[in-house]
Design a protein around this motif. Structure first.
Motif, PDB file in Angstrom:
ATOM      1  N   THR A 231       0.873  -1.268  -0.008  1.00 45.24           N
ATOM      2  CA  THR A 231      -0.054  -0.392   0.050  1.00 45.24           C
ATOM      3  C   THR A 231       0.922   1.183   0.046  1.00 45.24           C
ATOM      4  OG1 THR A 231      -1.688  -1.243   1.076  1.00 45.24           O
ATOM      5  CG2 THR A 231      -1.791   1.420   1.474  1.00 45.24           C
ATOM      6  N   VAL A 232       0.514   2.134  -0.972  1.00 47.71           N
ATOM      7  CA  VAL A 232       1.292   3.331  -1.093  1.00 47.71           C
ATOM      8  C   VAL A 232       0.512   4.599  -0.846  1.00 47.71           C
ATOM      9  CG1 VAL A 232       3.242   2.233  -2.517  1.00 47.71           C
ATOM     10  CG2 VAL A 232       1.212   3.348  -3.542  1.00 47.71           C
ATOM     11  N   THR A 233       0.829   5.720  -0.544  1.00 45.51           N
ATOM     12  CA  THR A 233       0.295   6.811  -0.611  1.00 45.51           C
ATOM     13  C   THR A 233       0.261   7.523  -1.970  1.00 45.51           C
ATOM     14  OG1 THR A 233       0.845   7.480   1.588  1.00 45.51           O
ATOM     15  CG2 THR A 233       0.247   9.319   0.295  1.00 45.51           C
ATOM     16  N   GLY A 234      -1.362   7.696  -2.390  1.00 52.00           N
ATOM     17  CA  GLY A 234      -1.361   8.273  -3.805  1.00 52.00           C
ATOM     18  C   GLY A 234      -2.176   9.699  -3.566  1.00 52.00           C
ATOM     19  N   GLU A 235      -2.743  10.094  -4.831  1.00 50.32           N
ATOM     20  CA  GLU A 235      -3.370  11.249  -4.885  1.00 50.32           C
ATOM     21  C   GLU A 235      -4.424  11.243  -6.126  1.00 50.32           C
ATOM     22  OE1 GLU A 235       0.091  14.019  -6.879  1.00 50.32           O
ATOM     23  OE2 GLU A 235      -0.390  14.266  -4.899  1.00 50.32           O
ATOM     24  N   SER A 236      -5.189  12.224  -5.983  1.00 47.77           N
ATOM     25  CA  SER A 236      -6.183  12.225  -7.047  1.00 47.77           C
ATOM     26  C   SER A 236      -5.495  12.592  -8.225  1.00 47.77           C
ATOM     27  CB  SER A 236      -7.337  13.471  -6.964  1.00 47.77           C
ATOM     28  OG  SER A 236      -8.071  12.604  -5.755  1.00 47.77           O
ATOM     29  N   HIS A 237      -5.874  12.451  -9.389  1.00 45.66           N
ATOM     30  CA  HIS A 237      -4.930  12.689 -10.681  1.00 45.66           C
ATOM     31  C   HIS A 237      -5.909  13.121 -11.780  1.00 45.66           C
ATOM     32  CE1 HIS A 237      -1.369  12.757 -12.793  1.00 45.66           C
ATOM     33  NE2 HIS A 237      -1.791  11.893 -13.811  1.00 45.66           N
ATOM     34  N   ALA A 238      -5.267  13.920 -12.827  1.00 49.46           N
ATOM     35  CA  ALA A 238      -6.174  14.257 -13.926  1.00 49.46           C
ATOM     36  C   ALA A 238      -5.163  13.866 -15.447  1.00 49.46           C
ATOM     37  CB  ALA A 238      -6.491  15.781 -13.800  1.00 49.46           C
ATOM     38  N   TRP A 239      -6.027  13.781 -16.149  1.00 46.44           N
ATOM     39  CA  TRP A 239      -5.193  13.812 -17.394  1.00 46.44           C
ATOM     40  C   TRP A 239      -6.521  14.287 -18.750  1.00 46.44           C
ATOM     41  CZ3 TRP A 239      -6.348   9.645 -14.353  1.00 46.44           C
ATOM     42  CH2 TRP A 239      -7.259   8.586 -14.646  1.00 46.44           C
ATOM     43  N   VAL A 240      -6.188  14.015 -20.008  1.00 45.37           N
ATOM     44  CA  VAL A 240      -6.855  14.561 -21.026  1.00 45.37           C
ATOM     45  C   VAL A 240      -7.383  13.519 -22.023  1.00 45.37           C
ATOM     46  CG1 VAL A 240      -5.774  16.850 -20.579  1.00 45.37           C
ATOM     47  CG2 VAL A 240      -5.038  15.286 -22.582  1.00 45.37           C
ATOM     48  N   GLU A 241      -8.431  13.812 -22.779  1.00 43.29           N
ATOM     49  CA  GLU A 241      -8.726  13.040 -23.796  1.00 43.29           C
ATOM     50  C   GLU A 241      -9.300  13.706 -24.964  1.00 43.29           C
ATOM     51  OE1 GLU A 241     -10.508   9.044 -21.699  1.00 43.29           O
ATOM     52  OE2 GLU A 241     -12.064  10.501 -22.431  1.00 43.29           O
TER      53      GLU A 241
END
Length: 299
Positions: A231-241
Motif C-alpha cells: 500500500t502506497v500513498t497516492g493522490e487524485s490525478h487528472a489527464w486528458v482525452e
C-alpha cells in the motif's frame, strides 16, 4: 458513531487479470472538521470508478460517517454520483470511497479523421460543449499561436500528442503551487502547476486547435514497478482525452500513455464537472479538511 454505506458493484470472485492489466484497490478518504455542531448538510461525492473497455470496476462502496440517507445516480457527463444529506448535528464528516478496479492500456482502434471533418457541422454540433472554452480552460491568443506553431502541419491524430508535449515542455509540475480555483492561464503564466492545471491548459489548447477535448478525473498508482500487496500513498490525478474520429487519451503531466496504473473516475469540460466532493452546510465555520488516498496493487 453510526455509519452508512452505498455499495455500487457487488461482483463474484474475479479471475486474475492478464499480464497487461493491474488490479488496484483505491481508498479515498475525505475528513471535514467544524468549529461546532453542523445542523444540516447536502453533499455529492464522485468516488465510484467507471466501467469501460479499458477498465472494470469489480467492487466499489462509499461510506459516510455519521450515517446519512444516500443514493447513487449518473450525472450529465456519465459520472456516478453518491448524493446524501445529513440532519443530525455533527462536528466531523468522513466520506470514504473504496474501490477495486482492473485497468489496462488505452487501445486506440478507430479511423482517424482530418481537419476538414473536424471543422464540419456534424462534429461541431455533436461536440459543441467540448470545443468551447470554459473559464478554467480559456487560453490567450498568444499561447494558442505558439501551440499552433508547435503542431505545424500535423494531422489531428498527431496534433493531440504534439499539444501534450508542448504543454509539458513549458510547465513544471509543482505540488501545492496552485489551488482548485486556479485557471489555465494563471498556471501557464506562472509556468508551473499540478496535474489539474496542466490538464486544463492542454484541454484548452486542444479545443482552440479544433479537437474536441475533455478533462478526466481519476487516480494514478505512483510506482510503475509496484509490488503486489504493498500500500502506497497516492493522490487524485487528472489527464486528458481528445477526439480525432475516436477518443484518444494521454497523461500530459507525466508524459505517459494511459495504462494499467490509471483509474478513471469521470470526465467533463473541466474540474468543475468532476470534483470528488462538493457540498453545502448550515452551522459554524469549517476548520478545514484533509484528504488521503491509499493505493494497493492486488494483482
Amino acid at each position: 458513531m453510526s455509519q452508512s454505506q452505498v455499495q455500487t458493484q457487488v461482483p463474484g470472485r474475479a479471475p486474475r487479470p492478464p499480464g497487461d492489466r493491474w488490479r488496484l484497490q483505491v481508498v479515498h478518504t475525505t475528513r471535514f472538521r467544524y468549529g461546532g455542531p453542523v445542523r444540516s448538510s447536502y453533499n455529492e461525492a464522485r468516488l465510484t470508478p467507471e466501467n469501460s473497455g479499458r477498465q472494470t470496476t469489480l467492487r466499489s462502496r462509499v461510506e459516510i460517517e455519521p450515517a446519512a440517507t444516500a443514493f447513487a445516480y449518473r450525472d450529465y457527463w456519465g459520472s456516478t454520483v453518491t448524493a446524501f444529506d445529513l440532519h443530525t448535528p455533527h462536528r466531523e464528516l468522513v466520506v470514504t470511497g473504496t474501490s477495486i478496479v482492473e485497468a489496462g492500456p488505452d487501445v486506440v482502434d478507430h479511423d482517424h479523421v482530418g481537419w476538414s471533418a473536424l471543422r464540419g457541422r456534424l462534429v461541431r454540433d455533436r461536440f459543441g460543449e467540448l470545443l468551447a472554452p470554459t473559464p478554467r480552460t480559456a487560453m490567450d491568443p498568444t499561447v494558442v499561436r505558439a501551440a499552433r506553431a508547435a503542431v505545424g502541419d500535423a494531422p489531428p491524430h498527431q496534433a493531440g500528442p504534439a499539444v501534450c508535449r508542448f504543454v509539458r515542455e513549458h510547465m513544471e509540475y509543482l505540488s501545492g503551487s496552485t489551488s482548485v480555483r486556479t485557471t489555465a492561464m494563471q498556471a501557464w503564466t506562472a509556468g508551473r502547476g499540478v496535474c489539474q492545471d496542466i490538464s486544463h491548459v492542454t484541454v484548452g489548447l486542444l479545443r482552440e486547435l479544433g479537437l474536441p477535448a475533455r478533462y478526466v478525473s481519476g487516480y494514478l498508482h505512483p510506482r510503475p514497478s509496484a509490488g503486489i500487496g504493498e500500500t502506497v500513498t497516492g493522490e487524485s490525478h487528472a489527464w486528458v482525452e481528445w477526439w480525432d474520429g475516436g477518443w484518444c487519451a494521454a497523461d500530459p503531466t507525466n508524459g505517459v500513455p494511459i495504462g494499467p496504473r490509471h483509474v478513471t473516475l469521470g470526465r467533463g469540460r473541466d474540474y468543475g464537472d468532476v470534483p470528488p466532493f462538493t457540498g453545502i452546510f448550515s452551522g459554524p465555520r469549517s476548520e478545514g479538511h484533509t484528504v488521503t488516498v491509499e493505493v494497493t496493487r492486488l494483482a
